[in-house]
Design a protein around this motif. Sequence first.
Motif, PDB file in Angstrom:
ATOM      1  N   ALA A 208       3.446  -0.049  -8.907  1.00  0.00           N
ATOM      2  CA  ALA A 208       4.293  -0.387  -7.763  1.00  0.00           C
ATOM      3  C   ALA A 208       4.881  -1.782  -7.922  1.00  0.00           C
ATOM      4  N   ILE A 209       4.074  -2.730  -8.394  1.00  0.00           N
ATOM      5  CA  ILE A 209       4.546  -4.106  -8.595  1.00  0.00           C
ATOM      6  C   ILE A 209       5.649  -4.143  -9.646  1.00  0.00           C
ATOM      7  N   SER A 210       5.479  -3.390 -10.722  1.00  0.00           N
ATOM      8  CA  SER A 210       6.489  -3.407 -11.788  1.00  0.00           C
ATOM      9  C   SER A 210       7.745  -2.629 -11.403  1.00  0.00           C
ATOM     10  N   ALA A 211       7.642  -1.681 -10.509  1.00  0.00           N
ATOM     11  CA  ALA A 211       8.788  -0.848 -10.137  1.00  0.00           C
ATOM     12  C   ALA A 211       9.648  -1.475  -9.042  1.00  0.00           C
ATOM     13  N   VAL A 212       9.061  -2.226  -8.144  1.00  0.00           N
ATOM     14  CA  VAL A 212       9.796  -2.784  -7.002  1.00  0.00           C
ATOM     15  C   VAL A 212      10.154  -4.232  -7.304  1.00  0.00           C
ATOM     16  N   ASP A 213      11.452  -4.544  -7.246  1.00  0.00           N
ATOM     17  CA  ASP A 213      11.912  -5.887  -7.600  1.00  0.00           C
ATOM     18  C   ASP A 213      11.347  -6.960  -6.669  1.00  0.00           C
ATOM     19  N   SER A 214      11.216  -6.643  -5.388  1.00  0.00           N
ATOM     20  CA  SER A 214      10.731  -7.653  -4.444  1.00  0.00           C
ATOM     21  C   SER A 214       9.242  -7.967  -4.631  1.00  0.00           C
ATOM     22  N   LEU A 215       8.547  -7.151  -5.413  1.00  0.00           N
ATOM     23  CA  LEU A 215       7.122  -7.393  -5.674  1.00  0.00           C
ATOM     24  C   LEU A 215       6.870  -8.003  -7.051  1.00  0.00           C
ATOM     25  N   MET A 216       7.919  -8.328  -7.785  1.00  0.00           N
ATOM     26  CA  MET A 216       7.768  -8.847  -9.144  1.00  0.00           C
ATOM     27  C   MET A 216       7.033 -10.190  -9.177  1.00  0.00           C
ATOM     28  N   PHE A 217       7.027 -10.937  -8.082  1.00  0.00           N
ATOM     29  CA  PHE A 217       6.302 -12.208  -8.071  1.00  0.00           C
ATOM     30  C   PHE A 217       4.798 -11.996  -8.204  1.00  0.00           C
ATOM     31  N   LEU A 218       4.325 -10.777  -7.981  1.00  0.00           N
ATOM     32  CA  LEU A 218       2.906 -10.465  -8.118  1.00  0.00           C
ATOM     33  C   LEU A 218       2.540 -10.023  -9.527  1.00  0.00           C
ATOM     34  N   ASP A 219       3.535  -9.958 -10.425  1.00  0.00           N
ATOM     35  CA  ASP A 219       3.267  -9.508 -11.782  1.00  0.00           C
ATOM     36  C   ASP A 219       2.246 -10.425 -12.452  1.00  0.00           C
ATOM     37  N   GLY A 220       1.160  -9.867 -12.901  1.00  0.00           N
ATOM     38  CA  GLY A 220       0.086 -10.629 -13.528  1.00  0.00           C
ATOM     39  C   GLY A 220      -0.964 -11.094 -12.539  1.00  0.00           C
ATOM     40  N   ALA A 221      -0.737 -10.930 -11.260  1.00  0.00           N
ATOM     41  CA  ALA A 221      -1.708 -11.374 -10.248  1.00  0.00           C
ATOM     42  C   ALA A 221      -2.935 -10.464 -10.206  1.00  0.00           C
ATOM     43  N   MET A 222      -2.808  -9.272 -10.728  1.00  0.00           N
ATOM     44  CA  MET A 222      -3.917  -8.334 -10.690  1.00  0.00           C
ATOM     45  C   MET A 222      -4.804  -8.426 -11.936  1.00  0.00           C
ATOM     46  N   ASN A 223      -4.499  -9.358 -12.834  1.00  0.00           N
ATOM     47  CA  ASN A 223      -5.304  -9.509 -14.052  1.00  0.00           C
ATOM     48  C   ASN A 223      -6.510 -10.372 -13.750  1.00  0.00           C
ATOM     49  N   PHE A 224      -7.657  -9.783 -13.680  1.00  0.00           N
ATOM     50  CA  PHE A 224      -8.896 -10.526 -13.400  1.00  0.00           C
ATOM     51  C   PHE A 224      -9.629 -10.782 -14.690  1.00  0.00           C
TER      52      PHE A 224
ATOM     53  N   ALA B   3       0.833  -1.212   0.000  1.00  0.00           N
ATOM     54  CA  ALA B   3       0.000   0.000   0.000  1.00  0.00           C
ATOM     55  C   ALA B   3       0.865   1.259   0.000  1.00  0.00           C
ATOM     56  N   ARG B   4       1.946   1.231   0.760  1.00  0.00           N
ATOM     57  CA  ARG B   4       2.828   2.404   0.810  1.00  0.00           C
ATOM     58  C   ARG B   4       3.463   2.653  -0.560  1.00  0.00           C
ATOM     59  N   GLU B   5       3.947   1.580  -1.195  1.00  0.00           N
ATOM     60  CA  GLU B   5       4.538   1.719  -2.527  1.00  0.00           C
ATOM     61  C   GLU B   5       3.493   2.205  -3.535  1.00  0.00           C
ATOM     62  N   SER B   6       2.294   1.662  -3.449  1.00  0.00           N
ATOM     63  CA  SER B   6       1.228   2.055  -4.377  1.00  0.00           C
ATOM     64  C   SER B   6       0.833   3.508  -4.175  1.00  0.00           C
ATOM     65  N   TYR B   7       0.839   3.953  -2.930  1.00  0.00           N
ATOM     66  CA  TYR B   7       0.421   5.323  -2.651  1.00  0.00           C
ATOM     67  C   TYR B   7       1.404   6.347  -3.219  1.00  0.00           C
ATOM     68  N   THR B   8       2.670   5.966  -3.358  1.00  0.00           N
ATOM     69  CA  THR B   8       3.616   6.917  -3.949  1.00  0.00           C
ATOM     70  C   THR B   8       3.184   7.285  -5.368  1.00  0.00           C
ATOM     71  N   TYR B   9       2.678   6.293  -6.110  1.00  0.00           N
ATOM     72  CA  TYR B   9       2.199   6.569  -7.470  1.00  0.00           C
ATOM     73  C   TYR B   9       0.872   7.318  -7.453  1.00  0.00           C
ATOM     74  N   THR B  10       0.073   7.073  -6.437  1.00  0.00           N
ATOM     75  CA  THR B  10      -1.178   7.814  -6.294  1.00  0.00           C
ATOM     76  C   THR B  10      -0.883   9.285  -6.011  1.00  0.00           C
TER      77      THR B  10
END
Length: 146
Positions: free
Chosen positions: A130-146, A107-114
């Motif tokens: 935020a997911i694409s910018a932070v390396d430690s969050l790259m495992f979530l890439d594509g997880a938000m595609n509903f 949420a903190r990382e996402s809020y920076t873009y907000t």
Amino acid sequence: MASEDLFSNDHTEELDLEQELNEIADKSTEEIPHETDEKENSHAAAEDKSVVTKTPAEPAEHEAKLCQLPIARIRNIMKLDPDLHVASNEAVFAVAKAVELFIESLARESYTYTAQAKKKTIQKRDVDLAISAVDSLMFLDGAMNF
């Protein structure tokens, strides 16, 4: 005469130390309750017990206050894993706290873009950025595609 001054200074220092020790001793005896106080305190505690009863689940409630997420639901999600047979309260609390900290970080990382977009509400695209910018969050890439 100088030696007399040395001895007199030593004597005054000894008196000062004695006074400090006496003050400490007086304070420690004040902190020890007398037997009558203990009886009165136990009677008052007995009255308090009639008003407030302690349950065996209090430690879990205390841990629940330390975590914002529902512990029971996290336990149920953990039990969905077929490899997990028993989950202790401490393990469930540790997982709950880790998830809480992870969500806070995301949420903190996402809020920076907000904030960069001069908005007040976090949107899906902010989380994706935020997911694409932070390396430690790259495992979530594509997880938000509903």
